[in-house]
Design an enzyme around this catalytic site. Structure first.
Site, PDB file in Angstrom:
ATOM      1  NE  ARG A  79      -3.785  -0.262   1.865  1.00  0.00           N
ATOM      2  CZ  ARG A  79      -4.588   0.828   3.109  1.00  0.00           C
ATOM      3  NH1 ARG A  79      -4.377  -0.105   4.416  1.00  0.00           N
ATOM      4  NH2 ARG A  79      -5.733   1.961   3.304  1.00  0.00           N
ATOM      5  CG  HIS A  82     -11.193   4.790   9.761  1.00  0.00           C
ATOM      6  ND1 HIS A  82     -11.663   4.557   8.920  1.00  0.00           N
ATOM      7  CD2 HIS A  82     -11.662   4.216  10.957  1.00  0.00           C
ATOM      8  CE1 HIS A  82     -12.858   3.962   9.374  1.00  0.00           C
ATOM      9  NE2 HIS A  82     -12.716   4.149  10.306  1.00  0.00           N
TER      10      HIS A  82
END
Ligand code: OAD
Ligand code: ZN
Length: 244
Positions: free
Chosen positions: A69, A118
């Site tokens: 990622r 988050h």
């Protein structure tokens, strides 16, 4: 007047707009969403990759996934939709953005008031809570999982894992802005499936604040009273929708 035109006027006349985003905001910049056909979780279990238990059981595997990622984020630039939000911020003087995204693209684009519900992929810290923290750097990926140079335990990305609490002060302020401050909420690119984040637009609706939702697919929000759903994509629709 159609929904698009109504939403455009609503946003233009708003004095205190709030933006709430999810992974769909980044997808036209080349970041993959979680759910859906080519989603990040498609071939793997979300519990393995994004939960506290999964991380504890196999931090090396989770770090390898994060490595992918991090690399996917390299060279990614904010699309036109982000620039439209920055222009809106300039016109209104203030534009709080509550996001579930951890990629930092809003900040890269120039948005200055971002509430990351988050957490963020841009920093890492020590799992033991010894206090060690650092910016993410390539070196960390050399031998996953990276270890804390202070106490030797495992380092973790500063993203919220399933099973963990969201950052309390960030959440509190985001809900206050949605329920007590905003006069319109623009929701972009979220499946509205993950709580408590998904509560942000509902908080605004409960306070009588209108919600504009931009998403090519309908969500639990789309047909609710007080919501104008625009079926469309962020980079395509935002520039026109937010034009002065
Ligand atoms: P999802 O992957 O669940 O949903 C992405 C949404 O974006 C879907 O509703 C798509 O229809 C929509 N979408 C796709 N492309 C779009 C585009 N170009 N423009 C606008 N919308 C588009 O992502 P989130 O709702 O953000 O949490 O997921 C919420 C949380 O689930 C994430 O923050 C993550 C994950 O668990 C953590 O990691 C803690
Ligand atoms: Zn440590």
């Amino acid at each position: 007047m159609n929904g698009y035109e109504e939403a455009r006027i609503l946003l233009e006349s708003s004095k205190r707009p709030l933006v709430f985003t999810g992974a769909g905001m980044s997808s036209e910049s080349g970041m993959t969403t979680f759910r859906g056909r080519d989603g990040l979780w498609n071939n793997r279990s979300a519990t393995e990759l994004s939960s506290v238990d999964g991380f504890m059981a196999n931090p090396g595997m989770v770090w390898e996934w994060y490595g992918q990622r991090f690399h996917a984020r390299e060279g990614v630039v904010p699309h036109r939709g982000y620039h439209a939000l920055v222009e809106l911020q300039e016109r209104k003087g203030r534009l709080p953005v509550v996001t579930q995204n951890v990629d930092g693209l809003h900040q890269t684009a120039g948005l200055t008031e971002v509430y990351e519900l988050h957490g963020s992929m841009r920093t890492v810290s020590c799992l033991s809570g010894c206090g060690y923290a650092t910016d993410f750097h390539e070196e960390l990926l050399r031998k996953p999982p990276p270890l804390c140079p202070v106490c030797g335990s495992v380092l973790r990305p500063d993203v919220v894992l399933f099973g963990e609490q969201l950052p309390e002060t960030v959440v509190k302020e985001a809900f206050r802005l949605a329920g007590d401050w905003a006069d319109v909420v623009l929701v972009v690119g979220t499946s509205m499936l993950v709580w408590p984040a998904a509560g942000i637009p509902w908080e605004a609706l409960q306070a009588g604040v209108e919600v504009v939702e931009l998403n090519p697919e309908p969500t639990s929000l789309s047909k609710s009273p007080g919501v104008i759903w625009i079926p469309g994509r962020a980079a395509e629709v935002l520039p026109g929708l937010l034009e002065a």
